[in-house]
Design a protein around this motif. Structure first.
Motif, PDB file in Angstrom:
ATOM      1  N   GLY A 131       0.796  -1.222   0.000  1.00  0.00           N
ATOM      2  CA  GLY A 131       0.000   0.000   0.000  1.00  0.00           C
ATOM      3  C   GLY A 131       0.822   1.262   0.000  1.00  0.00           C
ATOM      4  O   GLY A 131       0.339   2.334  -0.390  1.00  0.00           O
ATOM      5  N   THR A 132       2.090   1.152   0.426  1.00  0.00           N
ATOM      6  CA  THR A 132       2.949   2.341   0.439  1.00  0.00           C
ATOM      7  C   THR A 132       3.261   2.852  -0.961  1.00  0.00           C
ATOM      8  O   THR A 132       3.656   4.018  -1.120  1.00  0.00           O
ATOM      9  N   ILE A 133       3.094   2.007  -1.971  1.00  0.00           N
ATOM     10  CA  ILE A 133       3.405   2.415  -3.351  1.00  0.00           C
ATOM     11  C   ILE A 133       2.596   3.645  -3.736  1.00  0.00           C
ATOM     12  O   ILE A 133       3.124   4.613  -4.303  1.00  0.00           O
ATOM     13  N   LEU A 134       1.300   3.618  -3.442  1.00  0.00           N
ATOM     14  CA  LEU A 134       0.424   4.732  -3.821  1.00  0.00           C
ATOM     15  C   LEU A 134       0.813   6.015  -3.088  1.00  0.00           C
ATOM     16  O   LEU A 134       0.835   7.101  -3.687  1.00  0.00           O
ATOM     17  N   TYR A 135       1.120   5.885  -1.807  1.00  0.00           N
ATOM     18  CA  TYR A 135       1.468   7.078  -1.038  1.00  0.00           C
ATOM     19  C   TYR A 135       2.828   7.630  -1.441  1.00  0.00           C
ATOM     20  O   TYR A 135       3.017   8.856  -1.484  1.00  0.00           O
ATOM     21  N   LEU A 136       3.784   6.763  -1.739  1.00  0.00           N
ATOM     22  CA  LEU A 136       5.088   7.232  -2.199  1.00  0.00           C
ATOM     23  C   LEU A 136       4.966   7.934  -3.551  1.00  0.00           C
ATOM     24  O   LEU A 136       5.648   8.933  -3.812  1.00  0.00           O
ATOM     25  N   ALA A 137       4.084   7.413  -4.414  1.00  0.00           N
ATOM     26  CA  ALA A 137       3.854   8.065  -5.707  1.00  0.00           C
ATOM     27  C   ALA A 137       3.240   9.446  -5.506  1.00  0.00           C
ATOM     28  O   ALA A 137       3.595  10.406  -6.205  1.00  0.00           O
ATOM     29  N   ALA A 138       2.317   9.555  -4.556  1.00  0.00           N
ATOM     30  CA  ALA A 138       1.708  10.863  -4.267  1.00  0.00           C
ATOM     31  C   ALA A 138       2.737  11.827  -3.685  1.00  0.00           C
ATOM     32  O   ALA A 138       2.742  13.017  -4.016  1.00  0.00           O
TER      33      ALA A 138
END
Length: 269
Positions: free
Chosen positions: A145-152
């Motif tokens: 789930g960290t992928i989406l937040y790191l992209a943001a």
């Protein structure tokens, strides 16, 4: 042969697949008068509520921590280690959880014995089973789930951080006033999706960890539909339960979407 056909037709009538147009309402009446229905509904909502409180913030915290790592090779290594559990089947992970939490050979109970404490039967105690369920879910999904937040976070203007440094802002103030507002829209969208799943814990996770000892807290809608619909062949009854589940999920997702939009964020529509 004729007798077999008649018996099959009577069975279908009894199951509610053929017959009067009021059969569907009879299935809902049977559903809402069932004590088991309220137990599995309570368990489903509680497990999802605990997931929302403890598992939903986990990838945000991980992303904030990873975003502060400056060594690229170290950051990528941590990311890969965190992502791996997502791609492992719950059957395999369930076996690992049982092995880690075993009262006789589990590493956690080995540590407890080493400090003079009594071993804990994690998977046989209702409270500790719930704790194990939540944290095993975090272990499996938080890293991915960290992928989406790191992209943001990558889309946040770096000049904002530079300006804040000139104003004397430390890391915590930068996170609070720049990073978190920068990913607020992503958090809002994922929150809507998470609330939309409040009526569905999932099947594999519960099935892999549950056992008869903790069935009073581990039996949820998905496993109940499996046992009553697939095993016991009560198709009409479980279809009514599935329809109820879908309607409540729709109400929840529409409601939280309106709340998010009222707070000034973009919703799903």
């Amino acid at each position: 042969m004729a007798g077999e056909i008649l018996a099959f037709k009577n069975y279908r009538l009894a199951d509610g697949l053929w017959g009067s147009p009021w059969v569907g309402l009879e299935q809902f009446e049977k559903l809402f008068s069932s004590r088991d229905f309220y137990i599995v509904l309570k368990n489903t909502l509680l497990l999802n509520l605990y997931t929302l409180l403890f598992a939903f913030p986990a990838p945000i915290i991980l992303a904030l921590m990873l975003n502060e790592v400056r060594l690229e090779w170290y950051k990528r290594t941590l990311q890969n280690l965190l992502y791996i559990p997502h791609f492992i089947s719950w059957i395999v992970l369930g076996s690992i959880v049982y092995a880690l939490l075993s009262p006789s050979t589990g590493i956690l109970n080995y540590v407890l014995k080493g400090v003079g404490l009594e071993p804990i039967y994690f998977m046989a105690d209702k409270f500790w089973w719930t704790v194990s369920f939540i944290f095993s879910g975090i272990w499996k999904e938080a890293g991915f789930g960290t992928i989406l937040y790191l992209a943001a976070m990558a889309s946040i203007d770096p000049t904002l951080y530079e300006a804040s440094k000139m104003d004397g802002a430390g890391k915590l103030r930068q996170i609070w006033h720049i990073t978190l507002p920068g990913i607020r829209s992503t958090v809002a969208i994922l929150l809507i999706l998470q609330v939309g799943k409040m009526m569905d814990v999932g099947f594999e996770h519960v099935y892999a960890l549950s056992n008869p000892t903790v069935s009073s807290v581990a039996e949820v809608i998905s496993t109940y539909v499996y046992s009553r619909g697939i095993v016991d062949l009560q198709y009409s009854y479980t279809t009514a339960l599935g329809l109820f589940q879908s309607v409540i999920a729709l109400i929840l997702i529409v409601s939280i979407n309106r709340i998010i939009k009222a707070l000034g964020e973009r919703g799903l529509w």
